[in-house]
Design an enzyme around this catalytic site. Structure first.
Site, PDB file in Angstrom:
ATOM      1  N   LEU A 384     -40.406   4.894   5.922  1.00 44.62           N
ATOM      2  CA  LEU A 384     -41.328   4.809   4.790  1.00 44.62           C
ATOM      3  C   LEU A 384     -42.732   5.252   5.164  1.00 44.62           C
ATOM      4  O   LEU A 384     -43.437   5.879   4.363  1.00 44.62           O
ATOM      5  CB  LEU A 384     -41.365   3.372   4.267  1.00 44.62           C
ATOM      6  CG  LEU A 384     -40.232   2.855   3.368  1.00 44.62           C
ATOM      7  CD1 LEU A 384     -40.080   3.707   2.124  1.00 44.62           C
ATOM      8  CD2 LEU A 384     -38.912   2.756   4.087  1.00 44.62           C
ATOM      9  N   ASP A 385     -43.168   4.931   6.378  1.00 43.15           N
ATOM     10  CA  ASP A 385     -44.522   5.262   6.808  1.00 43.15           C
ATOM     11  C   ASP A 385     -44.719   6.773   6.855  1.00 43.15           C
ATOM     12  O   ASP A 385     -45.684   7.317   6.299  1.00 43.15           O
ATOM     13  CB  ASP A 385     -44.769   4.649   8.191  1.00 43.15           C
ATOM     14  CG  ASP A 385     -46.176   4.102   8.344  1.00 43.15           C
ATOM     15  OD1 ASP A 385     -46.973   4.211   7.408  1.00 43.15           O
ATOM     16  OD2 ASP A 385     -46.473   3.553   9.422  1.00 43.15           O
ATOM     17  N   ASP A 386     -43.816   7.467   7.532  1.00 37.74           N
ATOM     18  CA  ASP A 386     -43.915   8.930   7.596  1.00 37.74           C
ATOM     19  C   ASP A 386     -43.812   9.552   6.216  1.00 37.74           C
ATOM     20  O   ASP A 386     -44.540  10.501   5.890  1.00 37.74           O
ATOM     21  CB  ASP A 386     -42.808   9.488   8.495  1.00 37.74           C
ATOM     22  CG  ASP A 386     -43.180   9.433   9.959  1.00 37.74           C
ATOM     23  OD1 ASP A 386     -43.817  10.376  10.436  1.00 37.74           O
ATOM     24  OD2 ASP A 386     -42.855   8.438  10.626  1.00 37.74           O
ATOM     25  N   VAL A 389     -47.066   9.228   4.323  1.00 37.91           N
ATOM     26  CA  VAL A 389     -48.093  10.107   4.884  1.00 37.91           C
ATOM     27  C   VAL A 389     -47.831  11.563   4.508  1.00 37.91           C
ATOM     28  O   VAL A 389     -48.747  12.300   4.111  1.00 37.91           O
ATOM     29  CB  VAL A 389     -48.160   9.937   6.418  1.00 37.91           C
ATOM     30  CG1 VAL A 389     -48.927  11.087   7.065  1.00 37.91           C
ATOM     31  CG2 VAL A 389     -48.820   8.613   6.774  1.00 37.91           C
ATOM     32  N   ARG A 462     -49.809   1.735   3.226  1.00 34.63           N
ATOM     33  CA  ARG A 462     -49.582   3.175   3.122  1.00 34.63           C
ATOM     34  C   ARG A 462     -48.797   3.508   1.843  1.00 34.63           C
ATOM     35  O   ARG A 462     -49.097   4.493   1.161  1.00 34.63           O
ATOM     36  CB  ARG A 462     -48.815   3.672   4.346  1.00 34.63           C
ATOM     37  CG  ARG A 462     -49.133   5.097   4.734  1.00 34.63           C
ATOM     38  CD  ARG A 462     -50.193   5.177   5.794  1.00 34.63           C
ATOM     39  NE  ARG A 462     -49.743   4.578   7.031  1.00 34.63           N
ATOM     40  CZ  ARG A 462     -50.469   3.699   7.736  1.00 34.63           C
ATOM     41  NH1 ARG A 462     -51.648   3.316   7.298  1.00 34.63           N
ATOM     42  NH2 ARG A 462     -50.031   3.216   8.874  1.00 34.63           N
TER      43      ARG A 462
END
Length: 651
Positions: A384-386, A389, A462
């Site tokens: 999820l983070d990538d 971003v 994020r």
């Protein structure tokens, strides 16, 4: 609330154009020909040590030059205390020290050499190698230096259990899953390393000294229950039906083979890759077999080999690095970066996973894939983070003059996947939804306390930022739940925990960035508390710093640490997201970056600011002190010289 935060007079603008230009030029030079950026990702001594032991487990012809360079690296990072820490200038960690000592002895270091003697003495002072963690004891068992009886039982039949069963692989984190499945085979077969040099480390043990059956994070009631279960399993294992055992082992191999992930390796992380190679070897799969061969190649691709030394990375971070660099470069608003950013985004776009329903679909079967992984490929395990971003970077591409690429479908699918993996409490984990089966951290095998992937503040910040940047209002049910989650988990001092970055500075920046994008008023109490906290912990020299030791079981407040570039940048980005670009603390932080920029235009930093597993495993992202300071400086200039003091993006 500290009223000084709002009453301080505006500070003068610090000239930063020259700093931005120098950093921009340096980062542009580091772009790969195909458009991406990737920086070294360094952990502690354990991964290079395990690499050495892996080659000798397999009985491979040793690469003497490579071993020599790994030896140089291991000796260099030995701490002044005589052992090996988990991060730069950290305390001695007995497990890392046992592995480093074993690897150096395997390479050929004399046990009576001063550095080896000091390490051995420190290990024995702490009760000997028997006090090491479970993964280290497994490594020792593979070499016959400890009996398998002291390893918690993990029967391969675990993979056959129904999903409703309380102990099930789908209830564990992705990294635990990929590490454990091949390990189930090793634990069942209990192979012994070929060890052609006949090296052992019996001198590291004290009679009767073994690790506690309950780790510090484990509850005694749960520990007693699982301990009793382990006692039973050890006694019934000799009577286990052999057909069932064979079926379980076959299923483990099939599960691993399905997820081998080409040359990027099982789970794209070293421990899983190494375990897969040893599993194939143990099951008689020869080196020439395509499955074992490609698994072995994946390990080699993690090596960083320099002129004088070498080490093995735990994984690689090209998608993460490229996405963040693109944000930093776009922040500069310099026309010369447009071509480089466009190449970076074009490199990222086809890496979106659109056709593989990974393990995350066990919990969310109705969600279509659409995420990005951290590594080059890891299709079963995007995160999820990538994804947040990358989606935000693709959306920002409209700022690039002459941009013709259409990223709308990629953005839409990425958004859909992120929305679909929101957890019930409103937050987001890194790889799975609702991976919050906390009782599992009490099983004897989980003495590292990192078996799960629950929602965290930094990833949630994020995802909130991404949704807000794409136009989602803050009063939709999804966003209301997410914002309420952040408000609920904010620490009493105003900070937020940082799971994947060290630590409360990182978490606070991540949360503030998301809340700002969501339109939460800067006068909101949780924003003011966070600003107060960041201002209060600023060092006298103007920078910010935080140690990996902040990951304590019981947080008792910020502890002072030396100023470093990446954490100073995070603090600045957090304050600016909260509308505080004119605060004197921001000007002081910018001056710290100015004073500490290197002649190459970048910032030096040996300290570790990445989180692997709190209290167990940390990461040094070599790119963080390069692109985060550039990002902070460029944003500072843009806000100080623009018509608005509001950050217009989700990051």
């Amino acid at each position: 609330m500290n009223m000084n935060v709002k009453m301080n007079a505006p500070a003068e603008t610090v000239p930063v154009d020259a700093l931005i230009k120098a950093a921009t030029d340096a980062i542009l030079r580091e772009q790969r020909p195909d458009g991406h950026w990737v920086y070294e990702l360094e952990a502690d001594a354990t991964i290079p040590a395990e690499y050495v032991l892996l080659t000798h487990f397999l009985g491979e012809e040793p690469n003497l030059e490579l071993e020599k360079k790994i030896g140089v690296y291991l000796r260099r990072i030995q701490g002044e205390h005589g052992g090996w820490p988990l991060y730069h200038k950290g305390a001695l960690d007995i497990s890392a020290t046992v592995k480093a000592y074993f690897a150096l002895k395997m390479i050929g270091d004399d046990p009576e050499a001063p550095h080896m003697k000091r390490a051995r003495e420190e290990i024995l002072k702490r009760g000997g190698a028997g006090k090491a963690n479970v993964f280290t004891r497994i490594q020792l068992a593979l070499y016959g230096d400890v009996p398998w009886s002291i390893i918690p039982t993990i029967p391969p039949e675990l993979i056959l259990l129904p999903r409703w069963f309380p102990i099930h692989l789908s209830k564990m984190s992705y990294w635990a899953r990929t590490v454990i499945v091949p390990l189930l085979v090793l634990a069942a077969k209990q192979p012994i390393a070929r060890n052609p040099r006949g090296v052992h480390v019996k001198e590291l043990f004290l009679p009767g000294k073994v690790a506690s059956k309950r780790a510090a994070h484990q509850k005694w009631i749960w520990s007693a229950f699982f301990g009793a279960l382990d006692w039973v399993l050890k006694r019934v294992e000799p009577f286990w039906p052999q057909k069932l055992r064979a079926h379980a082992i076959k299923t483990c191999m099939e599960w691993t083979t399905e997820r081998l992930n080409g040359e990027d390796g099982l789970g794209a992380i070293y421990p899983a890759m190494a375990n897969s190679v040893m599993m194939y070897d143990t099951l008689g799969v020869g080196p020439e077999d395509p499955r074992r061969a490609i698994a072995r190649v994946s390990v080699e691709k993690l090596l960083v080999i320099k002129e004088d030394e070498a080490y093995c990375q735990p994984c690689v971070s090209p998608v993460w690095d490229t996405g963040l660099v693109c944000h930093a470069l776009m922040e500069t608003r310099d026309p010369k970066v447009h071509e480089a950013v466009t190449k970076g985004l074009e490199w990222l776009k086809p890496l979106q996973v659109l056709d593989v329903k990974g393990d995350w679909a066990e919990e969310k079967p109705g969600v279509r894939p659409g995420g990005w992984a951290f590594q080059y490929r890891n299709d079963y395990y995007p995160d999820l983070d990538d994804t947040a971003v990358v989606v935000m970077a693709l959306d920002r591409a409209k700022e690039i003059e002459g941009q013709k690429s259409d990223y709308s479908e990629a953005i839409s699918r990425g958004r859909e996947w992120v929305e679909g993996l929101q957890s019930k409490n409103g937050g987001w984990g890194a790889f799975d939804a609702d991976n919050s089966y906390y009782y599992l951290n009490n099983i004897p095998f989980a003495d590292h306390g990192a078996l799960l992937d629950p929602p965290t503040e930094d990833v949630s910040g994020r995802c909130i930022g991404m949704l807000a940047q794409l136009g989602e209002a803050n009063d939709t049910p999804r966003m209301k739940a997410a914002i309420e989650y952040l408000e609920k988990v904010q620490m009493p001092d105003g900070s937020w925990f940082g799971r994947w970055g060290v630590n409360y500075i990182y978490g606070t920046w991540s949360a503030l960035a998301g809340l700002n994008a969501a339109g939460i008023d800067h006068s909101h109490p949780m924003i003011r508390k966070a600003v107060d906290w960041l201002v209060t912990i600023q060092n006298e020299d103007g920078g910010w710093g935080e140690d990996c030791d902040s990951y304590k079981l019981e947080y008792k407040g910020y502890e002072k640490a030396p100023s470093i570039a990446s954490q100073t940048a995070w603090a600045l980005l957090g304050l600016m997201a909260a509308g505080e670009v004119d605060h004197p603390a921001v000007a002081r932080g910018v001056r710290w970056l100015e004073a500490n920029q290197g002649a190459d235009g970048l910032w030096p930093q040996e300290y570790y600011t990445g989180g692997g597993f709190p209290r167990v495993f940390y990461l040094r992202y070599h790119g963080y002190p390069k692109f985060f300071p550039l990002w902070a400086l460029a944003r500072y200039r843009n806000l100080k010289t623009g018509n608005s003091r509001k950050v217009g993006h989700g990051l």
